[in-house]
Design a protein around this motif. Structure first.
Motif, PDB file in Angstrom:
ATOM      1  N   ARG A 276      24.909  43.730  -3.431  1.00 37.81           N
ATOM      2  CA  ARG A 276      23.911  43.919  -2.371  1.00 37.81           C
ATOM      3  C   ARG A 276      24.142  42.904  -1.262  1.00 37.81           C
ATOM      4  O   ARG A 276      24.697  41.824  -1.490  1.00 37.81           O
ATOM      5  CB  ARG A 276      22.487  43.750  -2.928  1.00 37.81           C
ATOM      6  CG  ARG A 276      22.074  44.850  -3.897  1.00 37.81           C
ATOM      7  CD  ARG A 276      20.673  44.626  -4.443  1.00 37.81           C
ATOM      8  NE  ARG A 276      20.273  45.706  -5.328  1.00 37.81           N
ATOM      9  CZ  ARG A 276      19.665  46.823  -4.931  1.00 37.81           C
ATOM     10  NH1 ARG A 276      19.380  46.984  -3.649  1.00 37.81           N
ATOM     11  NH2 ARG A 276      19.339  47.759  -5.797  1.00 37.81           N
ATOM     12  N   ARG A 277      23.708  43.270  -0.069  1.00 36.19           N
ATOM     13  CA  ARG A 277      23.713  42.309   1.024  1.00 36.19           C
ATOM     14  C   ARG A 277      22.269  42.030   1.431  1.00 36.19           C
ATOM     15  O   ARG A 277      21.397  42.899   1.353  1.00 36.19           O
ATOM     16  CB  ARG A 277      24.538  42.810   2.212  1.00 36.19           C
ATOM     17  CG  ARG A 277      23.974  44.025   2.906  1.00 36.19           C
ATOM     18  CD  ARG A 277      24.790  44.400   4.135  1.00 36.19           C
ATOM     19  NE  ARG A 277      24.190  45.539   4.833  1.00 36.19           N
ATOM     20  CZ  ARG A 277      24.599  46.003   6.005  1.00 36.19           C
ATOM     21  NH1 ARG A 277      25.627  45.430   6.607  1.00 36.19           N
ATOM     22  NH2 ARG A 277      24.000  47.031   6.575  1.00 36.19           N
ATOM     23  N   GLU A 278      22.021  40.819   1.888  1.00 32.38           N
ATOM     24  CA  GLU A 278      20.696  40.387   2.305  1.00 32.38           C
ATOM     25  C   GLU A 278      20.564  40.599   3.812  1.00 32.38           C
ATOM     26  O   GLU A 278      21.326  40.026   4.596  1.00 32.38           O
ATOM     27  CB  GLU A 278      20.519  38.903   1.962  1.00 32.38           C
ATOM     28  CG  GLU A 278      19.189  38.314   2.382  1.00 32.38           C
ATOM     29  CD  GLU A 278      19.141  36.810   2.183  1.00 32.38           C
ATOM     30  OE1 GLU A 278      18.062  36.231   2.349  1.00 32.38           O
ATOM     31  OE2 GLU A 278      20.200  36.214   1.869  1.00 32.38           O
ATOM     32  N   VAL A 279      19.605  41.445   4.208  1.00 30.65           N
ATOM     33  CA  VAL A 279      19.372  41.733   5.625  1.00 30.65           C
ATOM     34  C   VAL A 279      18.151  40.944   6.089  1.00 30.65           C
ATOM     35  O   VAL A 279      17.088  41.003   5.455  1.00 30.65           O
ATOM     36  CB  VAL A 279      19.157  43.239   5.859  1.00 30.65           C
ATOM     37  CG1 VAL A 279      18.850  43.519   7.330  1.00 30.65           C
ATOM     38  CG2 VAL A 279      20.398  44.020   5.422  1.00 30.65           C
ATOM     39  N   VAL A 280      18.300  40.203   7.184  1.00 31.47           N
ATOM     40  CA  VAL A 280      17.237  39.314   7.646  1.00 31.47           C
ATOM     41  C   VAL A 280      17.093  39.399   9.167  1.00 31.47           C
ATOM     42  O   VAL A 280      17.987  39.876   9.873  1.00 31.47           O
ATOM     43  CB  VAL A 280      17.534  37.844   7.266  1.00 31.47           C
ATOM     44  CG1 VAL A 280      17.709  37.696   5.762  1.00 31.47           C
ATOM     45  CG2 VAL A 280      18.767  37.324   7.998  1.00 31.47           C
ATOM     46  N   ALA A 281      15.945  38.934   9.636  1.00 31.02           N
ATOM     47  CA  ALA A 281      15.734  38.700  11.067  1.00 31.02           C
ATOM     48  C   ALA A 281      15.651  37.191  11.268  1.00 31.02           C
ATOM     49  O   ALA A 281      14.956  36.500  10.514  1.00 31.02           O
ATOM     50  CB  ALA A 281      14.466  39.374  11.554  1.00 31.02           C
ATOM     51  N   LEU A 282      16.363  36.684  12.259  1.00 31.55           N
ATOM     52  CA  LEU A 282      16.436  35.248  12.507  1.00 31.55           C
ATOM     53  C   LEU A 282      15.913  34.920  13.900  1.00 31.55           C
ATOM     54  O   LEU A 282      16.107  35.688  14.850  1.00 31.55           O
ATOM     55  CB  LEU A 282      17.886  34.766  12.400  1.00 31.55           C
ATOM     56  CG  LEU A 282      18.601  35.006  11.074  1.00 31.55           C
ATOM     57  CD1 LEU A 282      20.092  34.730  11.236  1.00 31.55           C
ATOM     58  CD2 LEU A 282      18.015  34.138   9.970  1.00 31.55           C
ATOM     59  N   THR A 283      15.261  33.780  14.009  1.00 35.54           N
ATOM     60  CA  THR A 283      14.877  33.271  15.317  1.00 35.54           C
ATOM     61  C   THR A 283      14.865  31.751  15.246  1.00 35.54           C
ATOM     62  O   THR A 283      15.046  31.157  14.175  1.00 35.54           O
ATOM     63  CB  THR A 283      13.519  33.826  15.770  1.00 35.54           C
ATOM     64  OG1 THR A 283      13.304  33.496  17.163  1.00 35.54           O
ATOM     65  CG2 THR A 283      12.366  33.246  14.945  1.00 35.54           C
ATOM     66  N   LEU A 284      14.663  31.097  16.388  1.00 34.21           N
ATOM     67  CA  LEU A 284      14.581  29.641  16.425  1.00 34.21           C
ATOM     68  C   LEU A 284      13.147  29.199  16.134  1.00 34.21           C
ATOM     69  O   LEU A 284      12.197  29.940  16.410  1.00 34.21           O
ATOM     70  CB  LEU A 284      15.017  29.129  17.797  1.00 34.21           C
ATOM     71  CG  LEU A 284      16.473  29.404  18.181  1.00 34.21           C
ATOM     72  CD1 LEU A 284      16.713  29.085  19.649  1.00 34.21           C
ATOM     73  CD2 LEU A 284      17.415  28.586  17.310  1.00 34.21           C
ATOM     74  N   PRO A 285      12.953  27.999  15.580  1.00 39.34           N
ATOM     75  CA  PRO A 285      11.600  27.551  15.235  1.00 39.34           C
ATOM     76  C   PRO A 285      10.608  27.619  16.394  1.00 39.34           C
ATOM     77  O   PRO A 285       9.475  28.074  16.214  1.00 39.34           O
ATOM     78  CB  PRO A 285      11.826  26.109  14.769  1.00 39.34           C
ATOM     79  CG  PRO A 285      13.215  26.114  14.217  1.00 39.34           C
ATOM     80  CD  PRO A 285      13.991  27.048  15.113  1.00 39.34           C
TER      81      PRO A 285
END
Length: 306
Positions: A276-285
């Protein structure tokens, strides 16, 4: 430093001609007006008023400051209103970067819900695979990056480097765990198997995806005792499926990628070992506290749950 409240007092004094009249207009006391005018003259470094008995006259510097005060205060009011609109999601902009299979599946549903709830929030979309999308986030070219990683590979690389995780400096919103499936031609000898060990495909020509996916494929295959012969490599999932359907090789693709691709001429199989691959949403703090960014992240998470 010249403060906006001092400029408001100066305009009131200039308009009314006295401290007491300015105090009545501003709803404060005459000593308060006098104190703020002293503070403004101190900040300006020059007298702004000439006091002659009960009469107040502006100096040349005072007239110049009053002339500019209107534009300064108007600009500040406009800025305050715009910030309030953004904070209240009546307006705002979010630049989103996503990998292609996320763009075609998660993003449309999320943005449709966001537009319905907050029509003043504008979202733009650019496609890029990680790690390029993550670098765009760090360099200020977007507010949110959709990305993925293969936990087994990431953990091994982290242990080997002795460093921190690749996204430790970012705010991470988990979206989903995306299973990888095998894709073989319909006429392949294993097409009806339902499930297949990846080592059973050792002698096949392979069609690989983006560099990150390609690297992961090689690692998985080598862990099963063989190195895949990659005949074709493309970032375009419909092309991968088309090549498989034409009998030119086999592939392993994320289920998310297959949701929006016609699998004509190809058959999907479960592969073992399960990957499986981990799908994420990223942003800066700092960006995570911006209302439009937070609302977009919420919609992406809801779309992933569905």
């Amino acid at each position: 430093m010249i403060e906006a409240r001092h400029l408001r007092v100066l305009r009131a004094v200039a308009a009314t001609g006295s401290f007491s009249a300015a105090a009545r207009e501003l709803g404060c006391t005459q000593p308060a007006v006098s104190q703020q005018m002293k503070a403004l003259e101190s900040a300006a470094g020059t007298p702004l008023l000439i006091r002659s008995g009960r009469e107040m006259r502006l100096t040349e510097a005072g007239r110049a400051l009053v002339r500019h005060a209107g534009g300064i205060l108007a600009g500040l009011t406009a800025a305050e209103e715009e910030v309030a609109a953004i904070a209240g999601l009546r307006s705002g902009r979010v630049r989103l970067v996503s990998f292609p299979s996320g763009s075609s599946t998660l993003v449309p549903m999320a943005l449709a819900e966001l537009r319905a709830a907050h029509p003043g929030t504008r979202v733009s979309l650019v496609e890029a695979e990680p790690p390029g999308s993550v670098e765009m986030l760090r360099s200020g070219d977007c507010e949110i990056a959709l990305a993925f990683r293969y936990p087994q590979v990431s953990a091994a690389a982290e242990a080997a480097s002795g460093g921190g995780g690749e996204w430790d400096d970012l705010v991470l919103r988990p979206l989903l765990s995306d299973r990888l499936v095998g894709v073989v031609p319909e006429g392949h000898k294993l097409a009806g198997a339902g499930a297949v060990g990846i080592a059973e495909l050792a002698g096949e020509p392979w069609i690989a995806g983006c560099p990150r996916c390609r690297g992961h494929l090689v690692e998985v295959c080598e862990s099963e005792g063989f190195t895949p012969r990659i005949d074709f490599a493309t970032d375009d999932y419909p092309t991968v499926v088309g090549l498989v359907g034409a009998g030119l090789g086999v592939a392993v693709l994320p289920e998310l990628a297959l949701e929006s691709v016609r699998t004509k001429g190809a058959t999907t199989l479960e592969v073992e070992p399960a990957v499986r691959r981990e799908v994420v949403a990223l942003t800066l703090p700092d960006l995570a506290r911006v209302p439009a960014v937070a609302a977009t992240l919420d919609r992406l998470e809801r779309a992933a749950r569905r």
